[in-house]
Design a protein around this motif. Sequence first.
Motif, short mmCIF file in Angstrom:
data_model
loop_
_atom_site.label_atom_id
_atom_site.label_comp_id
_atom_site.label_asym_id
_atom_site.label_seq_id
_atom_site.Cartn_x
_atom_site.Cartn_y
_atom_site.Cartn_z
N SER A 71 -2.70 -62.32 16.33
CA SER A 71 -2.14 -60.98 16.09
C SER A 71 -0.94 -61.12 15.17
O SER A 71 -0.18 -62.08 15.27
CB SER A 71 -1.70 -60.36 17.42
N GLU A 96 -6.46 -46.12 15.26
CA GLU A 96 -6.14 -47.42 14.69
C GLU A 96 -6.70 -48.49 15.61
O GLU A 96 -6.40 -48.51 16.81
CB GLU A 96 -4.62 -47.60 14.56
N ASP A 121 -5.94 -52.01 21.36
CA ASP A 121 -5.94 -53.47 21.17
C ASP A 121 -6.59 -54.12 22.39
O ASP A 121 -6.52 -53.61 23.51
CB ASP A 121 -4.53 -54.01 20.98
N ASP A 148 -11.58 -53.30 24.40
CA ASP A 148 -12.30 -53.92 23.30
C ASP A 148 -12.78 -52.78 22.41
O ASP A 148 -13.60 -51.94 22.85
CB ASP A 148 -13.49 -54.72 23.85
N ALA A 149 -12.31 -52.73 21.17
CA ALA A 149 -12.62 -51.59 20.30
C ALA A 149 -14.06 -51.61 19.79
O ALA A 149 -14.46 -50.72 19.05
CB ALA A 149 -11.66 -51.56 19.12
N GLN A 222 -11.89 -59.91 17.85
CA GLN A 222 -12.24 -60.66 19.07
C GLN A 222 -13.20 -59.80 19.91
O GLN A 222 -13.56 -58.71 19.52
CB GLN A 222 -10.97 -60.94 19.89
C1 LIG Z 1 -3.34 -57.70 12.38
S1 LIG Z 1 -3.17 -57.29 14.06
C2 LIG Z 1 -2.83 -55.56 14.04
C3 LIG Z 1 -1.63 -55.18 13.27
C4 LIG Z 1 -1.13 -53.79 13.51
N1 LIG Z 1 -2.10 -52.78 13.13
C5 LIG Z 1 0.20 -53.53 12.84
O1 LIG Z 1 0.78 -52.49 13.08
O2 LIG Z 1 0.71 -54.38 12.11
C6 LIG Z 1 -4.83 -57.31 14.64
C7 LIG Z 1 -4.98 -56.95 16.09
O3 LIG Z 1 -6.35 -56.71 16.35
C8 LIG Z 1 -6.56 -57.00 17.72
N2 LIG Z 1 -7.98 -57.10 17.99
C9 LIG Z 1 -8.82 -58.12 17.67
N3 LIG Z 1 -10.05 -57.86 18.14
C10 LIG Z 1 -10.01 -56.66 18.77
C11 LIG Z 1 -10.96 -55.86 19.46
N4 LIG Z 1 -12.23 -56.26 19.63
N5 LIG Z 1 -10.55 -54.68 19.98
C12 LIG Z 1 -9.27 -54.26 19.84
N6 LIG Z 1 -8.31 -55.00 19.20
C13 LIG Z 1 -8.68 -56.17 18.68
C14 LIG Z 1 -5.76 -58.29 17.92
O4 LIG Z 1 -5.44 -58.48 19.31
C15 LIG Z 1 -4.54 -58.04 17.04
O5 LIG Z 1 -3.45 -57.61 17.80
#
Ligand SMILES: C[S@@+](CC[C@H](N)C(=O)[O-])C[C@H]1O[C@@H](n2cnc3c(N)ncnc32)[C@H](O)[C@@H]1O
Length: 320
Positions: A71, A96, A121, A148-149, A222
């Motif tokens: 993240s 988002e 998230d 899980d999105a 993920q």
């Molecule tokens: C780059 S970060 C997000 C940054 C954020 N949007 C910001 O304000 O800077 C990516 C996020 O996606 C989340 N993520 C990964 N797979 C996911 C899933 N299947 N469902 C929801 N969130 C997920 C990770 O836990 C991580 O926190």
Amino acid sequence: MTTDDSQAATKLRATMVSELHDLGAIRSESVAAAVATVPRHLFAPGAPLEDAYAADNPLVIKRDVNGKALSSMSAAHIQVVMLEQAGIEAGMRVLEIGSGGYNAALLAEIVGEQGRVTTVDIDPEIVERAGACLRSTGYDHIDVVLADAEEGVPANAPYDRIIVTAGAWDIPPAWLEQLSPDGRIVVPLRLKGVTRTIAFYCDGEGGLISRSYGPCGFVPFQGAGSTGRGAPVLMRGGSFAYRTSRENEETGGYETGVIAHGPSAEQIADRYVESLRRWAREHHRRGAATIRYLPKSAAVPAPSSGLIIKRHGAVVVSWP
Ligand SMILES: C[S@@+](CC[C@H](N)C(=O)[O-])C[C@H]1O[C@@H](n2cnc3c(N)ncnc32)[C@H](O)[C@@H]1O
């Protein structure tokens, strides 16, 4: 935070806004106003102010046991590029995917009081952290959801815009189901080893069609939709070749090369180089391709060639 810090933060924020203008990333008044307003450093507690306001650098928030980023607060540059791709307007409902807090706050500024922002998230620590940052900065009307999105967030659907902020390999059916008919999805999609942030519009036949795309890099998706990461490799018999790049000190840019192994390394490297040259000759024009996403449920028959097969559908890239 001392008064001096906060004055320094205001100054650095103004500098970042002007850099993002100069880079061509900020293109609209609403995005400029949001970036000028949201105190980005308060979403990166503990980080030096200069790092929080570096236009082009992400800040890693969490790593896995092997040190790989799970993240991050994405670089302001790519956040702004994606917001502009999304074309968000006041009053819209936005989802988002991937939270951190900062980008959700930008979205809240843009949609205003009549709009609604949901951020989701998969990681409880990230949800907790994002929620705390949003509450402490006064953005407490944003829904921060732990899930899980892959399944979207049905409770707040439909959405006018869905912005995905983790590197996705596919477009799950739930995202299409939860999108308004005239909605847009902006998603960093993995396509044969590269990732492109693509602004997809509904094509009216159950699929999606791109309006813009650009290069980007994101932490991987993920959960149920996760996949192993890969690089494009050409294989023949017992030999294989892959692409690499290095800085070119003369031009200040990068140059691409090929590394090959195996008994036919030279031949397979030549073949790979020729296909890269062909791509550079025929297709290396920014924004020239049209990218379509055809879910399995779409009414449109898939073409017989040029398909990149995904789990829930296929991507078709065509060049004029
Ligand atoms: C780059 S970060 C997000 C940054 C954020 N949007 C910001 O304000 O800077 C990516 C996020 O996606 C989340 N993520 C990964 N797979 C996911 C899933 N299947 N469902 C929801 N969130 C997920 C990770 O836990 C991580 O926190």
